[in-house]
Write a protein that holds these residues in place. Sequence first.
Motif, PDB file in Angstrom:
ATOM      1  N   ARG A 162     148.672  -0.673  53.027  1.00 13.32           N
ATOM      2  CA  ARG A 162     148.138  -1.962  52.557  1.00 13.32           C
ATOM      3  C   ARG A 162     149.278  -2.981  52.413  1.00 13.32           C
ATOM      4  O   ARG A 162     149.141  -4.131  52.796  1.00 13.32           O
ATOM      5  CB  ARG A 162     147.427  -1.786  51.219  1.00 13.32           C
ATOM      6  CG  ARG A 162     146.182  -0.930  51.295  1.00 13.32           C
ATOM      7  CD  ARG A 162     145.203  -1.201  50.167  1.00 13.32           C
ATOM      8  NE  ARG A 162     145.717  -0.914  48.836  1.00 13.32           N
ATOM      9  CZ  ARG A 162     145.734   0.320  48.272  1.00 13.32           C
ATOM     10  NH1 ARG A 162     145.279   1.372  48.951  1.00 13.32           N
ATOM     11  NH2 ARG A 162     146.187   0.484  47.045  1.00 13.32           N
ATOM     12  N   LYS A 163     150.388  -2.532  51.867  1.00 14.98           N
ATOM     13  CA  LYS A 163     151.523  -3.448  51.691  1.00 14.98           C
ATOM     14  C   LYS A 163     152.008  -3.977  53.038  1.00 14.98           C
ATOM     15  O   LYS A 163     152.299  -5.171  53.193  1.00 14.98           O
ATOM     16  CB  LYS A 163     152.662  -2.726  50.960  1.00 14.98           C
ATOM     17  CG  LYS A 163     153.879  -3.632  50.742  1.00 14.98           C
ATOM     18  CD  LYS A 163     154.916  -3.008  49.837  1.00 14.98           C
ATOM     19  CE  LYS A 163     156.021  -4.026  49.499  1.00 14.98           C
ATOM     20  NZ  LYS A 163     156.551  -4.755  50.665  1.00 14.98           N
ATOM     21  N   LYS A 164     152.050  -3.096  54.006  1.00 11.19           N
ATOM     22  CA  LYS A 164     152.470  -3.525  55.355  1.00 11.19           C
ATOM     23  C   LYS A 164     151.526  -4.617  55.886  1.00 11.19           C
ATOM     24  O   LYS A 164     151.962  -5.616  56.458  1.00 11.19           O
ATOM     25  CB  LYS A 164     152.452  -2.315  56.286  1.00 11.19           C
ATOM     26  CG  LYS A 164     152.703  -2.633  57.750  1.00 11.19           C
ATOM     27  CD  LYS A 164     152.717  -1.359  58.594  1.00 11.19           C
ATOM     28  CE  LYS A 164     152.789  -1.702  60.083  1.00 11.19           C
ATOM     29  NZ  LYS A 164     153.078  -0.505  60.898  1.00 11.19           N
ATOM     30  N   ALA A 165     150.247  -4.417  55.663  1.00  5.42           N
ATOM     31  CA  ALA A 165     149.260  -5.390  56.153  1.00  5.42           C
ATOM     32  C   ALA A 165     149.351  -6.699  55.372  1.00  5.42           C
ATOM     33  O   ALA A 165     149.189  -7.791  55.942  1.00  5.42           O
ATOM     34  CB  ALA A 165     147.851  -4.798  56.047  1.00  5.42           C
ATOM     35  N   ILE A 166     149.613  -6.599  54.092  1.00  9.92           N
ATOM     36  CA  ILE A 166     149.783  -7.813  53.289  1.00  9.92           C
ATOM     37  C   ILE A 166     151.045  -8.556  53.739  1.00  9.92           C
ATOM     38  O   ILE A 166     151.034  -9.782  53.916  1.00  9.92           O
ATOM     39  CB  ILE A 166     149.860  -7.433  51.794  1.00  9.92           C
ATOM     40  CG1 ILE A 166     148.500  -6.905  51.314  1.00  9.92           C
ATOM     41  CG2 ILE A 166     150.287  -8.642  50.947  1.00  9.92           C
ATOM     42  CD1 ILE A 166     148.553  -6.173  49.979  1.00  9.92           C
ATOM     43  N   ASP A 167     152.107  -7.807  53.939  1.00 11.38           N
ATOM     44  CA  ASP A 167     153.364  -8.430  54.362  1.00 11.38           C
ATOM     45  C   ASP A 167     153.221  -9.137  55.702  1.00 11.38           C
ATOM     46  O   ASP A 167     153.842 -10.176  55.931  1.00 11.38           O
ATOM     47  CB  ASP A 167     154.474  -7.362  54.441  1.00 11.38           C
ATOM     48  CG  ASP A 167     154.932  -6.927  53.056  1.00 11.38           C
ATOM     49  OD1 ASP A 167     154.576  -7.603  52.062  1.00 11.38           O
ATOM     50  OD2 ASP A 167     155.641  -5.906  52.957  1.00 11.38           O
ATOM     51  N   HIS A 168     152.412  -8.566  56.565  1.00 10.67           N
ATOM     52  CA  HIS A 168     152.176  -9.229  57.854  1.00 10.67           C
ATOM     53  C   HIS A 168     151.598 -10.631  57.632  1.00 10.67           C
ATOM     54  O   HIS A 168     151.935 -11.585  58.349  1.00 10.67           O
ATOM     55  CB  HIS A 168     151.222  -8.376  58.703  1.00 10.67           C
ATOM     56  CG  HIS A 168     150.700  -9.073  59.917  1.00 10.67           C
ATOM     57  ND1 HIS A 168     151.517  -9.605  60.884  1.00 10.67           N
ATOM     58  CD2 HIS A 168     149.421  -9.350  60.310  1.00 10.67           C
ATOM     59  CE1 HIS A 168     150.770 -10.161  61.824  1.00 10.67           C
ATOM     60  NE2 HIS A 168     149.498 -10.019  61.499  1.00 10.67           N
ATOM     61  N   GLY A 226     135.312   1.773  47.050  1.00 12.97           N
ATOM     62  CA  GLY A 226     136.760   1.833  46.883  1.00 12.97           C
ATOM     63  C   GLY A 226     137.457   0.906  47.872  1.00 12.97           C
ATOM     64  O   GLY A 226     138.423   0.218  47.524  1.00 12.97           O
ATOM     65  N   ARG A 227     136.954   0.867  49.080  1.00 18.38           N
ATOM     66  CA  ARG A 227     137.547  -0.013  50.094  1.00 18.38           C
ATOM     67  C   ARG A 227     137.349  -1.477  49.719  1.00 18.38           C
ATOM     68  O   ARG A 227     138.230  -2.303  49.947  1.00 18.38           O
ATOM     69  CB  ARG A 227     136.948   0.285  51.471  1.00 18.38           C
ATOM     70  CG  ARG A 227     137.359   1.659  52.003  1.00 18.38           C
ATOM     71  CD  ARG A 227     136.645   2.026  53.294  1.00 18.38           C
ATOM     72  NE  ARG A 227     137.181   1.341  54.464  1.00 18.38           N
ATOM     73  CZ  ARG A 227     138.138   1.831  55.256  1.00 18.38           C
ATOM     74  NH1 ARG A 227     138.680   3.013  55.010  1.00 18.38           N
ATOM     75  NH2 ARG A 227     138.562   1.150  56.298  1.00 18.38           N
ATOM     76  N   ALA A 241     139.770  -6.479  47.837  1.00 18.00           N
ATOM     77  CA  ALA A 241     139.867  -7.598  46.897  1.00 18.00           C
ATOM     78  C   ALA A 241     141.295  -7.747  46.386  1.00 18.00           C
ATOM     79  O   ALA A 241     141.838  -8.861  46.311  1.00 18.00           O
ATOM     80  CB  ALA A 241     138.891  -7.387  45.739  1.00 18.00           C
ATOM     81  N   GLU A 242     141.930  -6.636  46.084  1.00 12.23           N
ATOM     82  CA  GLU A 242     143.322  -6.690  45.619  1.00 12.23           C
ATOM     83  C   GLU A 242     144.267  -7.209  46.697  1.00 12.23           C
ATOM     84  O   GLU A 242     145.129  -8.044  46.428  1.00 12.23           O
ATOM     85  CB  GLU A 242     143.787  -5.283  45.217  1.00 12.23           C
ATOM     86  CG  GLU A 242     143.238  -4.789  43.897  1.00 12.23           C
ATOM     87  CD  GLU A 242     143.669  -3.351  43.626  1.00 12.23           C
ATOM     88  OE1 GLU A 242     142.964  -2.660  42.885  1.00 12.23           O
ATOM     89  OE2 GLU A 242     144.707  -2.928  44.199  1.00 12.23           O
ATOM     90  N   TYR A 261     146.442 -14.390  49.100  1.00 14.38           N
ATOM     91  CA  TYR A 261     146.058 -15.712  48.601  1.00 14.38           C
ATOM     92  C   TYR A 261     147.166 -16.297  47.737  1.00 14.38           C
ATOM     93  O   TYR A 261     147.471 -17.496  47.810  1.00 14.38           O
ATOM     94  CB  TYR A 261     144.756 -15.566  47.811  1.00 14.38           C
ATOM     95  CG  TYR A 261     144.085 -16.870  47.434  1.00 14.38           C
ATOM     96  CD1 TYR A 261     143.295 -17.562  48.353  1.00 14.38           C
ATOM     97  CD2 TYR A 261     144.216 -17.397  46.156  1.00 14.38           C
ATOM     98  CE1 TYR A 261     142.666 -18.739  48.005  1.00 14.38           C
ATOM     99  CE2 TYR A 261     143.586 -18.578  45.796  1.00 14.38           C
ATOM    100  CZ  TYR A 261     142.804 -19.244  46.718  1.00 14.38           C
ATOM    101  OH  TYR A 261     142.174 -20.416  46.369  1.00 14.38           O
ATOM    102  N   ALA A 262     147.787 -15.444  46.928  1.00 15.20           N
ATOM    103  CA  ALA A 262     148.847 -15.906  46.023  1.00 15.20           C
ATOM    104  C   ALA A 262     150.063 -16.414  46.787  1.00 15.20           C
ATOM    105  O   ALA A 262     150.848 -17.204  46.253  1.00 15.20           O
ATOM    106  CB  ALA A 262     149.252 -14.771  45.085  1.00 15.20           C
TER     107      ALA A 262
END
Lengths: 392, 392, 392, 392
Positions: free
Chosen positions: D118-124, D158-159, D164-165, D171-172
Amino acid sequence: MTTSATAAPQVREALAAQTIELPSWAFGNSGTRFKVFSTPGVPRDPFEKIADVAQVHRYTGAAPRVSLHIPWDLVDDYEALAAHASDLGVQIGAINSNLFQEDDYKLGSLTHPDPAIRKKAIDHHKQCIDVMRATGSTDLKLWLPDGTNYAGQDDIRGRQDRLAESLQEIYAALDPNHRLLIEYKFFEPYFYTMDIPDWGTSLVHCLALGDQAAVVLDTGHHAPGTNIEFIVAQLVRLGKLGAFDFNSRNYADDDLIVGAADPFQLFRIMNEIVTNDALKEEAGVNFMLDQCHNIEPKIPGQIRSVMNVQEATAKALIVDREALREAQISGDVLGANAVLMDAYNTDVRPLLAEVRAEKGLAEDPYAAFNASGYLDQIAAERVGGQQAGWGA
Amino acid sequence: MTTSATAAPQVREALAAQTIELPSWAFGNSGTRFKVFSTPGVPRDPFEKIADVAQVHRYTGAAPRVSLHIPWDLVDDYEALAAHASDLGVQIGAINSNLFQEDDYKLGSLTHPDPAIRKKAIDHHKQCIDVMRATGSTDLKLWLPDGTNYAGQDDIRGRQDRLAESLQEIYAALDPNHRLLIEYKFFEPYFYTMDIPDWGTSLVHCLALGDQAAVVLDTGHHAPGTNIEFIVAQLVRLGKLGAFDFNSRNYADDDLIVGAADPFQLFRIMNEIVTNDALKEEAGVNFMLDQCHNIEPKIPGQIRSVMNVQEATAKALIVDREALREAQISGDVLGANAVLMDAYNTDVRPLLAEVRAEKGLAEDPYAAFNASGYLDQIAAERVGGQQAGWGA
Amino acid sequence: MTTSATAAPQVREALAAQTIELPSWAFGNSGTRFKVFSTPGVPRDPFEKIADVAQVHRYTGAAPRVSLHIPWDLVDDYEALAAHASDLGVQIGAINSNLFQEDDYKLGSLTHPDPAIRKKAIDHHKQCIDVMRATGSTDLKLWLPDGTNYAGQDDIRGRQDRLAESLQEIYAALDPNHRLLIEYKFFEPYFYTMDIPDWGTSLVHCLALGDQAAVVLDTGHHAPGTNIEFIVAQLVRLGKLGAFDFNSRNYADDDLIVGAADPFQLFRIMNEIVTNDALKEEAGVNFMLDQCHNIEPKIPGQIRSVMNVQEATAKALIVDREALREAQISGDVLGANAVLMDAYNTDVRPLLAEVRAEKGLAEDPYAAFNASGYLDQIAAERVGGQQAGWGA
Amino acid sequence: MTTSATAAPQVREALAAQTIELPSWAFGNSGTRFKVFSTPGVPRDPFEKIADVAQVHRYTGAAPRVSLHIPWDLVDDYEALAAHASDLGVQIGAINSNLFQEDDYKLGSLTHPDPAIRKKAIDHHKQCIDVMRATGSTDLKLWLPDGTNYAGQDDIRGRQDRLAESLQEIYAALDPNHRLLIEYKFFEPYFYTMDIPDWGTSLVHCLALGDQAAVVLDTGHHAPGTNIEFIVAQLVRLGKLGAFDFNSRNYADDDLIVGAADPFQLFRIMNEIVTNDALKEEAGVNFMLDQCHNIEPKIPGQIRSVMNVQEATAKALIVDREALREAQISGDVLGANAVLMDAYNTDVRPLLAEVRAEKGLAEDPYAAFNASGYLDQIAAERVGGQQAGWGA
C-alpha cells in the motif's frame, strides 16, 4: 452528403412504397404488472381499433395493414371485420395466436406435459387459420410464451420434442399460401427457461417444418448487448426472416416506440435490410410494429413509430454503397464507418416530407394528426363500455 | 468439515434466533403483465393473508413478522388486525406504501411536476405512518416506482430535487422510533429512467435525510452482473443497510424464490452479513422476503424461501473465519476460496433439522406443512369473494 | 438423500470413468490486456506443459488428455511430443488453431476480404491437421476470433459467405476419422460484430458442412443471462454438441475456474448432460477446460477445476430421476425443483473420495498435490528461458 | 428546426470554446489480451505522442490538453516535456497514476493486505503529484484497478477500509489547487469484485475525503443497461462530477471511439451537461477521451472522437429548452420527446463547419488531416526504436 435535393429516384420510390403493419393491440390499453393506466377514447372493440389504425394510415400513407390477435380480436363475423377494414382503406395482416392467457397454460401450451392441453393449444391455431381464411390473411404468427420458472420444473429436451410435434400439427393445417412465423423471446413471462429463447431455436424448428415456416425477429426479445443486425443479416442470408416485430428497449422487453431507445440501432438494422435487398415485397419480410403505449397516447405513438422506421429506412437508402464497398475492401476502417455515419447523420426529414407531399400527404403526419381533433372526438364518443386491453 | 455434529453452540444459537419477515402480498395472486393465474384457497382479505403467514411461522419458527402493503391491506381497524396477528403468533412488521396504482401517478408520484400530486403521494405516507402507530410497526418502507419511458419526457435533475423535497416532508412526519427505508430499483415499471435506480441514489437521499433513513436492498433490483454482496458490505460499513427484500432472478426483477436462481450468491450475501456482524438484531437489518409465486403454491413457496435463507445462513456461520483470514492475509487465493467453498459445499440440512427439533419443530417444515392438509382446507373454505392480488 | 453410502454402482462407475481434457495453455502465463503476471516455475515449452498436465492427471486420475494450441505448442517433432505425453500417462487431445495473433489477421482471417489472407488462415488449419495426424488427435478445434469494431467496417453477410467457403476448404481436408469443432463467442477481441457470435451461427455452419462438424460450447462465451443448459440440451438433441470449453464468468469471458462463479449453473449443465445420456464416451462430447489462472497457481487451479466438474457431475448423477419425472408430469413445480435441489445440496465430496480411493488415488487431489512439493521443485528447476504464455 | 443559419450566437460561442482533453496513450499501440497490433509511425516516446496530440488540436482547435500516464510517460525532465507541449500549442492536463502493472499489485495496490505494498502505491501518487507540480497539472486522476477474482479471496470490507486510509494519505499530499479525481469501473482486470465498482463507491470515498475530491465517469465502465446520463445529472447536482473519460462500448469496456456505438447516448449525456450548465469551464468538469484505437489509425481516430463530441454537444445546445420545459410540465410525453429528438435529428455538421471556419480551421478536420500527409511522414520518420504502448 445526400439531401432531399439529391436523393436518387429509386430512393424516393422505395420510401413511397414502404409499408409497415400495425398491431391492433397497440390501440388498446397496456401496462406493466404493476398497473395498466387508462386513457379516454381507447377502442372498445376490434372495429374501433381498426378505425384508429386507419387514422395512422391516413396520415402516414404507410400503414395499410393491421395484425389481429385472437382471441383479443374475436368477432362473430370476420368477413364483416375485413370489409370494415377495407372500407377504411386498410387490410387484415398477420393473425397472432395467444398461448398465454388460459389458466390451462400455466405450465405450458404447445410444450405442456399433458397431451390434452397441447391439443387445445394446437386447435387454437386451427381456429386462427380459419380466421386467416375468412380475412384473407396469409401469415400465422406464433409467439410461444412457454417456459419454466425453476430448475427441474420440467424436462428441457422433452419440451423441445413436444414443441416440435405440436408445430408439425399446426404446420400441416396451413393452406399452401400460408406461412407460419415463429417468434423467439429471451425471457418473460417465464424466468428460468423459455422454450424458444433465441433465433437459433426458432430456426431449428423452422428448418424441421419446411419452406412455409420462417422466423419472427422482435427487436426487444434479445439478451443485453446482442447485435441484432447480425441476426437480421444471417436470417436474410438463409432466406428465413419472415417478419419483424419492431419496438425498442433499454432493459428488457420494454416495448417502447421503435427507434426511441436507440435510433442508431434501428438504422443499422434497416441498413442490413437495404444492403441485402430485403426491403422489396418479394423478399417476404413483413415489417410490423409490436409496442405498448403505456403512458403516451396510442395513435400518435403509432404515427411516431412509423415515422421513425421511415427515417431509419431513408438513411439506409442514401448510404453511398459504392464508397462503402471500396472502403471495406481496402480495409479503411474509419473511412467505411464514415460512409455509414454520413448517411446516419443526414437529416432525412425534408426528403420524407417531399415523398409524402408527392403522395398528397401532410409533410408531418404527427403534427397533422394532432391538429385533426380525432383524439378529442373519440374521447367524447367512446364513453361507456370496456376499453380494450390485453385481455380483450 | 463442519457438520451437524461439530457445529459450535453459537452457530446453533444464531440459527435458532434468526427471523425473516414475510410480505402479506406473497400470499395473494401475482403474475406478469401477460397473465395472473389464480389458485384455489388464495386469501381474500388481510386477515386470511395473516392466517397463512402464521402457517409459515408455525412450521419454520422463523417467520414471526408480516409486512403490510397499503392500500392492499387496508382495513377499518388496524388494532384488530394486529390483535389477529398476535393471536396467531405473529406481529406486524414494515408498512409498505404504494405509489404505482393511482392513475394520478402515471408520470410520477413524489417526483411529479405537479405539486398537488406530490402532496397526494406525501399524504399517503402520512396515512401509512398512522397505520404504523396503530399496529406498532416501526419501519416505513418506500419503493419509488417513479421514472420515465422516453428521453426528454421530464427533467432528470428536477425530479431528483422534487424527490428530495418530498422525502423531507415524509421524514419530518416520522416518530422518533420510526425508520424510513428507501428502496432502489434498476428498471420497471419505467424503462428509460428510474428516479431511484441504484444504491448510490438511495444512499444520497438517506444521507440528506438523517439517521432514521436507511437503504433497502432488493436482491432483484440490479443491473445484470452486479456484485450484490459488495453493496451489502459497503452499506453495512456505512451503517446504512436497513433491510433486504429477498428474492431471486435470472433476467430482470423476476421475483422468484430466494436462493432458487443462484444459491451461491445468497450464500455470499449472507457471508457478508455474518462476517460484518450484521445478523444480530441490534445491527438493524430487517431480513424480508419480497417474491411472487406466480405458478407455485404460495405457502409452500414461502416455507421453501425461509428454508433457503436459513441454509445460506448456516453455511455462512460455519465458515472457518480464522483459516479464511490467514489465507487472505497470506495471499493464498485458492486456499481462501477453498475455505469459503468448504462451508458452501457442506450439507447443512441435518444441522438445521437439529436446530428445529430443539425448538420443537418438524425437521422438514416443507414436508410437514404439505402433510398438514391446510392447503386442501383453505381451498375448500375460501370459496366465493375476490382473491387477493396486487390490486387488493 | 443420496450419500456416499447409498450411491448406486453405476454412479460410481460413471464418476470413475469420467475424463476431462486440459488445455496446454492453462499452464503458461495469462492475464488481461492490462498485465500478465508471472509465476515461478511456469513451463517454458510444450514438454514442460505436458509434464504439468501429467501432474493433474496423476492426482485426479481424470485428466488423461491435453489440448494443444498451434503455434503456441509448435515443436519440431510431434511424434516425440506425443511419446513424451504417453510416457507421462497422458495423450494429445484436440488441436486448436490460432487465428488471432498474426498482424495479417487484424481485419479478419477466414472472413478477411483479401483471398490471400483467407488462404493463409485455411492453410494454417491444414498444418493443424498434419499435427493431428502426427499426434493421433481426432478433433480440430476452431475458435474464430474474427469480427469488426465499427458499424460499416465490413459487410456482415459478405463475411458469412466468405466464412462458409473457408470452412468448406478446411472441412474437405479432414480425414474421415476427424471432426471439425466450431466454437462461438459473444464478443472479444472485436466489439461490434463477431463472425460467429452465438450457437445458432455455429450450428448453421456445421449443418452446411456435414456430419464431421459439431459445435463447441464455451461456458464463458454468452450474453449476460443466457441459459446455457438450454443450449446444451438443444445441441445434444440435435446431435451437434462436440465439446465444452469449461470455465466460469461473472461479467464477460472471465475465464475463471469452472464452477467458481456459479456452481449451481455447472450442476444444471451437467444435469442436462446426464439426463440426456451425453456423459458416456460414445455421445461424442469432449469435456475440456479452457481457463486462465491469472493470479492463482496453475496446476492447483487445474486440479480444483477438475474436482469442480466431478462434484457437479456427481450431483447430477444422484438426482432421483424417477421422482423428478413424476413431479414434472404431475405439474408439481416446487416438488420437481426440490428433487433437483436435494441432489445439489448433497455433499458429494465423501462419495468422490471413495471413488478416488477405489482407483488408488488420494481422496483430496488438491491437498495431495500441494503436499507433494512439485511446485517448489519446478520453481527451483525452471530457471532461465522464456516462460510460456499466450504468445508461445 | 435549428440549422446553421439560425443557431444562436451563444451556441456558436459555446462550441467555439469547448475543449476536450486527449490521452497520451491513445497515440501508442493498444489491443486486447489476445493481440496488440502495431501500426507504422506510432510514437516511441512522450515527446512524439505530444507531437501527435498537437496534430489533433491543430485540425480541430478543440484539443489543447494532453493527459499523461505515469510511468508510461516517464521522462527525465517534465519541464522540458511541458515546454515541448507548449511549443506545439498544447498543455499538460491530468496526471494519471498506474496501479496495475507492477507484479507487487497482483492482489491489490491501495487495498493490498500488506502495508508495504500500500505504501508503494501511495508513494507512486506522491511521485505523480511531483509531476503535476513540474508540469502545471492540477488534476490527479486515479483509476483503481484493484479487485479479486474469487469469492473469499479477500475481505470486501477490509479492502474498503484500507482503501479509505490510502486515499486519505494521497489526499493529504495534494496542493490546495489540486484535485483528486477518482474513477470507478464495473469489472476488469478483476472478475469477481472491483474495489471501486460504481459511482456510489467513488462518491462515498470522495465525500469522506473533502472538496478537492471528485468522481470520474468513464462511459465504458458500467453494467449493461445502466442509464449513464442519470449518473451525470446526479453527480452534477451534487457538485461531484470531476471529469469524463469518453469512449464507447457495445459489450464491456470496449474503449471504442466515443459516439461510435451509440451516438444517441452521447447526445443524452451532453444534454444533461448543457441543461445543468456544466459545459462552462467553471463547472469543473474535465472532458477527456480515453480510448483504444486497436485497429484504426490513432490520430484520425482521435480527430473523429473530438468531432463526435462536438456534434453531440451542438445537438444538445440547440435543444429548444423552453419548448421542452413546457412539454415536460404539461405532461406531454411524446411532445417533450419530440423536442429533444428534433435537435438530435438535426444535421449539425454545417453549423460546426461554420464555427471552425470562423476560427480559421478546416471545415472537416478529419479530411484535412488525412490530406496533410502527416501519417506518411511519421511512418517514414519513426523507424527503429520501440513503439509506445500500454507498457511504455
